[in-house]
Design an enzyme around this catalytic site. Structure first.
Site, PDB file in Angstrom:
ATOM      1  N   LYS A  22       0.833  -1.214   0.000  1.00 42.59           N
ATOM      2  CA  LYS A  22       0.000   0.000   0.000  1.00 42.59           C
ATOM      3  C   LYS A  22       0.864   1.260   0.000  1.00 42.59           C
ATOM      4  O   LYS A  22       0.658   2.160  -0.809  1.00 42.59           O
ATOM      5  CB  LYS A  22      -0.922  -0.041   1.228  1.00 42.59           C
ATOM      6  CG  LYS A  22      -1.841   1.157   1.361  1.00 42.59           C
ATOM      7  CD  LYS A  22      -3.069   0.822   2.177  1.00 42.59           C
ATOM      8  CE  LYS A  22      -2.830   0.902   3.676  1.00 42.59           C
ATOM      9  NZ  LYS A  22      -2.691   2.278   4.169  1.00 42.59           N
ATOM     10  N   ARG A  27       2.995   5.976  -3.226  1.00 42.15           N
ATOM     11  CA  ARG A  27       4.149   6.800  -3.598  1.00 42.15           C
ATOM     12  C   ARG A  27       4.428   6.718  -5.099  1.00 42.15           C
ATOM     13  O   ARG A  27       4.821   7.700  -5.720  1.00 42.15           O
ATOM     14  CB  ARG A  27       5.376   6.366  -2.780  1.00 42.15           C
ATOM     15  CG  ARG A  27       5.269   6.835  -1.310  1.00 42.15           C
ATOM     16  CD  ARG A  27       6.097   5.993  -0.392  1.00 42.15           C
ATOM     17  NE  ARG A  27       6.154   6.505   0.977  1.00 42.15           N
ATOM     18  CZ  ARG A  27       5.207   6.331   1.902  1.00 42.15           C
ATOM     19  NH1 ARG A  27       4.107   5.657   1.615  1.00 42.15           N
ATOM     20  NH2 ARG A  27       5.348   6.832   3.123  1.00 42.15           N
ATOM     21  N   ARG A 125      -8.420  12.560  12.576  1.00 41.28           N
ATOM     22  CA  ARG A 125      -6.988  12.269  12.792  1.00 41.28           C
ATOM     23  C   ARG A 125      -6.149  13.554  12.779  1.00 41.28           C
ATOM     24  O   ARG A 125      -6.478  14.510  12.078  1.00 41.28           O
ATOM     25  CB  ARG A 125      -6.510  11.261  11.728  1.00 41.28           C
ATOM     26  CG  ARG A 125      -7.241   9.939  11.874  1.00 41.28           C
ATOM     27  CD  ARG A 125      -6.795   8.915  10.883  1.00 41.28           C
ATOM     28  NE  ARG A 125      -5.428   8.494  11.123  1.00 41.28           N
ATOM     29  CZ  ARG A 125      -4.753   7.666  10.331  1.00 41.28           C
ATOM     30  NH1 ARG A 125      -5.332   7.203   9.238  1.00 41.28           N
ATOM     31  NH2 ARG A 125      -3.530   7.316  10.620  1.00 41.28           N
ATOM     32  N   SER A 170       7.243   9.144  12.023  1.00 37.03           N
ATOM     33  CA  SER A 170       6.082   9.030  11.141  1.00 37.03           C
ATOM     34  C   SER A 170       6.510   9.173   9.694  1.00 37.03           C
ATOM     35  O   SER A 170       6.994  10.229   9.273  1.00 37.03           O
ATOM     36  CB  SER A 170       5.030  10.094  11.470  1.00 37.03           C
ATOM     37  OG  SER A 170       4.111  10.190  10.390  1.00 37.03           O
ATOM     38  N   ASP A 318       1.776  -1.074  11.965  1.00 29.91           N
ATOM     39  CA  ASP A 318       0.497  -1.536  11.411  1.00 29.91           C
ATOM     40  C   ASP A 318       0.177  -2.973  11.806  1.00 29.91           C
ATOM     41  O   ASP A 318      -0.924  -3.460  11.542  1.00 29.91           O
ATOM     42  CB  ASP A 318       0.507  -1.401   9.882  1.00 29.91           C
ATOM     43  CG  ASP A 318       0.501   0.065   9.457  1.00 29.91           C
ATOM     44  OD1 ASP A 318       0.125   0.921  10.277  1.00 29.91           O
ATOM     45  OD2 ASP A 318       0.880   0.348   8.309  1.00 29.91           O
ATOM     46  N   LYS A 345      -4.636   6.038  14.809  1.00 26.44           N
ATOM     47  CA  LYS A 345      -4.683   5.373  13.506  1.00 26.44           C
ATOM     48  C   LYS A 345      -6.125   5.409  12.982  1.00 26.44           C
ATOM     49  O   LYS A 345      -6.924   6.214  13.438  1.00 26.44           O
ATOM     50  CB  LYS A 345      -4.158   3.933  13.625  1.00 26.44           C
ATOM     51  CG  LYS A 345      -2.662   3.880  13.941  1.00 26.44           C
ATOM     52  CD  LYS A 345      -1.850   4.358  12.763  1.00 26.44           C
ATOM     53  CE  LYS A 345      -0.374   4.435  13.076  1.00 26.44           C
ATOM     54  NZ  LYS A 345       0.386   5.094  12.013  1.00 26.44           N
ATOM     55  N   ARG A 349      -6.533   1.990  17.974  1.00 27.61           N
ATOM     56  CA  ARG A 349      -6.343   0.531  17.845  1.00 27.61           C
ATOM     57  C   ARG A 349      -6.116  -0.161  19.176  1.00 27.61           C
ATOM     58  O   ARG A 349      -6.396  -1.354  19.300  1.00 27.61           O
ATOM     59  CB  ARG A 349      -5.205   0.233  16.863  1.00 27.61           C
ATOM     60  CG  ARG A 349      -5.663   0.433  15.435  1.00 27.61           C
ATOM     61  CD  ARG A 349      -4.684  -0.078  14.411  1.00 27.61           C
ATOM     62  NE  ARG A 349      -5.300   0.010  13.090  1.00 27.61           N
ATOM     63  CZ  ARG A 349      -4.629   0.229  11.960  1.00 27.61           C
ATOM     64  NH1 ARG A 349      -3.317   0.379  11.987  1.00 27.61           N
ATOM     65  NH2 ARG A 349      -5.255   0.285  10.804  1.00 27.61           N
ATOM     66  N   ARG A 391      -7.559  -3.209   9.522  1.00 28.60           N
ATOM     67  CA  ARG A 391      -6.625  -4.139  10.153  1.00 28.60           C
ATOM     68  C   ARG A 391      -7.253  -4.822  11.372  1.00 28.60           C
ATOM     69  O   ARG A 391      -6.904  -5.957  11.704  1.00 28.60           O
ATOM     70  CB  ARG A 391      -5.317  -3.431  10.502  1.00 28.60           C
ATOM     71  CG  ARG A 391      -4.617  -2.882   9.252  1.00 28.60           C
ATOM     72  CD  ARG A 391      -3.143  -2.652   9.436  1.00 28.60           C
ATOM     73  NE  ARG A 391      -2.625  -1.718   8.445  1.00 28.60           N
ATOM     74  CZ  ARG A 391      -2.295  -2.045   7.193  1.00 28.60           C
ATOM     75  NH1 ARG A 391      -2.411  -3.280   6.773  1.00 28.60           N
ATOM     76  NH2 ARG A 391      -1.842  -1.117   6.365  1.00 28.60           N
TER      77      ARG A 391
HETATM   78  C1  S3P Z   1       2.295   4.929   6.274  1.00 28.47           C
HETATM   79  C2  S3P Z   1       2.861   5.301   7.461  1.00 28.47           C
HETATM   80  C3  S3P Z   1       2.372   4.874   8.781  1.00 28.47           C
HETATM   81  C4  S3P Z   1       1.440   3.671   8.662  1.00 28.47           C
HETATM   82  C5  S3P Z   1       0.444   3.828   7.564  1.00 28.47           C
HETATM   83  C6  S3P Z   1       1.139   4.022   6.222  1.00 28.47           C
HETATM   84  C7  S3P Z   1       2.880   5.433   5.019  1.00 28.47           C
HETATM   85  O1  S3P Z   1       1.657   5.942   9.369  1.00 28.47           O
HETATM   86  O2  S3P Z   1       0.782   3.446   9.872  1.00 28.47           O
HETATM   87  O3  S3P Z   1      -0.397   2.692   7.471  1.00 28.47           O
HETATM   88  O4  S3P Z   1       2.534   4.917   3.932  1.00 28.47           O
HETATM   89  O5  S3P Z   1       3.690   6.364   5.087  1.00 28.47           O
HETATM   90  P1  S3P Z   1       2.394   7.093  10.249  1.00 28.47           P
HETATM   91  O6  S3P Z   1       3.290   7.861   9.360  1.00 28.47           O
HETATM   92  O7  S3P Z   1       1.272   7.945  10.764  1.00 28.47           O
HETATM   93  O8  S3P Z   1       3.108   6.361  11.340  1.00 28.47           O
END
Ligand code: S3P
Length: 431
Positions: A22, A27, A125, A170, A318, A345, A349, A391
């Site tokens: 994903k 990206r 969020r 993050s 995740d 999230k 969670r 999830r």
């Molecule tokens: C992600 C980063 C993570 C992850 C999310 C996907 C990404 O989140 O939990 O499912 O693709 O950059 P955070 O950047 O908020 O930790």
């Protein structure tokens, strides 16, 4: 609301393929969309979240064709000159935090006005984590509660590179800043307290941008030009995690999951499984488009409890829901700590897993930044509710495999957020 009935597990066998990653799919669409030339994305994940990113880039003037290559979904992105145009309506990011946060950075330095919103979960969020550092680079962003929540309206401005020290690890925030840095003047530097997933850094390099990485610091010089390149997306380890857990927990199982991404910023669960005594092996390790890939071989085995905290947390962020299920079936105490990010999230969670496993007879102690679970515990057949979190839905379905009668999973259509075809694949593996 869609429900699924999950019967007690039968042994899983065979060679399985999980859908594309994903994070990498998002990206690929964004970088392909701002690159000069044509980008083909193989094994693209056609999930609800990633489709939101495709729709957003289309609204910004990109031509994105959907095709099949070697029987897997793929995209052809015509980037032309890499210049985005102003979308003529609000961009709805649905449930996808990655779409909303990364796009906020992507558009902040471009001469256009973009309004980004999402579903009720996404609008709850936190967004200040991207809005504040982008403002420090010169971005003009307004939003609910002074920009703390979406909808966000971004009025593109000339940006100046800056040094940002993030309070949390993050990848979404880091990536938003790097994508803003692509169109900013000068150097953009992001320093994280510990390393989050690095797909943006790797892919920017594949698109010809010089990215410097030193320990927890990433920087690039802008403005930078991206040159189109093809991307082959590995299978998503975060999706494979549910099948790995199913194979570990249903006696007699043995499976191989082919071509899974094993980027070290994502493999925290594999390290934890090793500490739990799980027989998980990586075969046929190789690199595909700058990302490490391997076949994951796993068979059923008893597990022991483990302590999970610190730098491991961003590497398995995740996987918390499925780790709770594994811990409930493991011998002894498991403590997961320093994982406060889980509260923000797609759902809270920590709260939701305590609540839902509780409905199936599993006692978990909720802690401010994690949980304590003492196993092994009997999982009773029952009814669990995903609370709209993909999830959670999949983790509870795997828990139900350990119950001694059929269980009902409510609100499971959300699995399409990240893993379309999850239930049929789980069935097929048990056939
Ligand atoms: C992600 C980063 C993570 C992850 C999310 C996907 C990404 O989140 O939990 O499912 O693709 O950059 P955070 O950047 O908020 O930790």
């Amino acid at each position: 609301m869609t429900t699924a009935i999950v019967a007690p597990g039968r042994p899983l066998h065979g060679r399985l393929i999980v859908p594309g990653d994903k994070s990498i799919s998002h990206r690929a669409v964004m970088l392909g969309g701002i690159a000069r030339g044509e980008t083909v994305v193989r094994n693209f994940l056609p999930s609800d979240d990633c489709r939101r990113t495709v729709a957003a880039l289309r609204a910004m003037g990109r031509t994105i064709g959907e095709l099949e290559i070697d029987g897997r979904p793929a995209l052809r992105i015509t980037g032309d000159d890499g210049v985005l145009r102003e979308p003529d309506d609000v961009v709805d990011c649905g449930n996808s935090g990655t779409t909303l946060r990364l796009l906020t950075g992507l558009v902040a330095g471009r001469p256009m006005c973009t309004v980004l919103t999402g579903d009720a979960s996404l609008r709850r969020r936190p967004m200040a984590r991207v809005v504040d550092p982008l403002r420090a680079m010169g971005a003009q962003i307004v939003g609910r509660e002074e920009g703390r929540y979406a909808p966000l309206a971004v009025s593109g401005r000339r940006l100046k590179g800056a040094v940002t020290r993030l309070p949390m690890a993050s990848a979404q925030v880091k990536s938003a800043l790097l994508l803003a840095g692509v169109s900013a003047e000068g150097r953009t530097t992001v320093i994280e307290p510990s390393r989050s997933r690095d797909h943006t850094e790797r892919m920017l390099q594949a698109f010809g941008v010089a990215v410097r990485v030193e320990e927890h610091t990433v920087s690039l010089d802008g403005p930078a030009l991206l040159t189109a390149t093809d991307v082959d997306v590995p299978g998503d380890l975060s999706s494979a995690a549910f099948l790995i857990a199913a194979a570990l927990l249903v006696p007699g199982s043995e499976i191989v999951i082919e071509r899974v991404g094993v980027n070290p910023t994502r493999t925290g669960l594999l390290d934890v499984l090793e500490a739990m005594g799980a027989p998980v092996r990586l075969d046929n390790r190789r690199e595909v488009c700058g990302e490490p890939v391997a076949d994951v071989v796993v068979r059923a085995a008893p597990l022991r409890g483990v302590r999970v905290a610190g730098q491991l947390i961003p590497r398995l962020i995740d996987e918390f829901p499925i780790l709770c299920v594994l811990a409930a079936c493991a011998e002894g105490e498991t403590v997961i700590d320093e994982a406060q990010e889980l509260r923000v999230k797609e759902s809270d969670r920590i709260r939701v897993m305590v609540e839902q496993l509780g409905r199936m007879g599993v006692a978990i102690e909720e802690r401010p930044a994690g949980v304590r679970i003492v196993g092994p515990q009997r999982i009773r057949p029952g009814t669990a509710d995903s609370r709209g979190d993909h999830r959670v839905a999949m983790a509870m379905a795997i828990a139900a495999l350990r119950a001694d009668g059929p269980s009902t999973m409510a609100d499971v259509e959300c699995v399409a957020t990240s893993f379309p075809g999850f239930f049929p694949l789980l069935e097929m593996a048990q056939a």
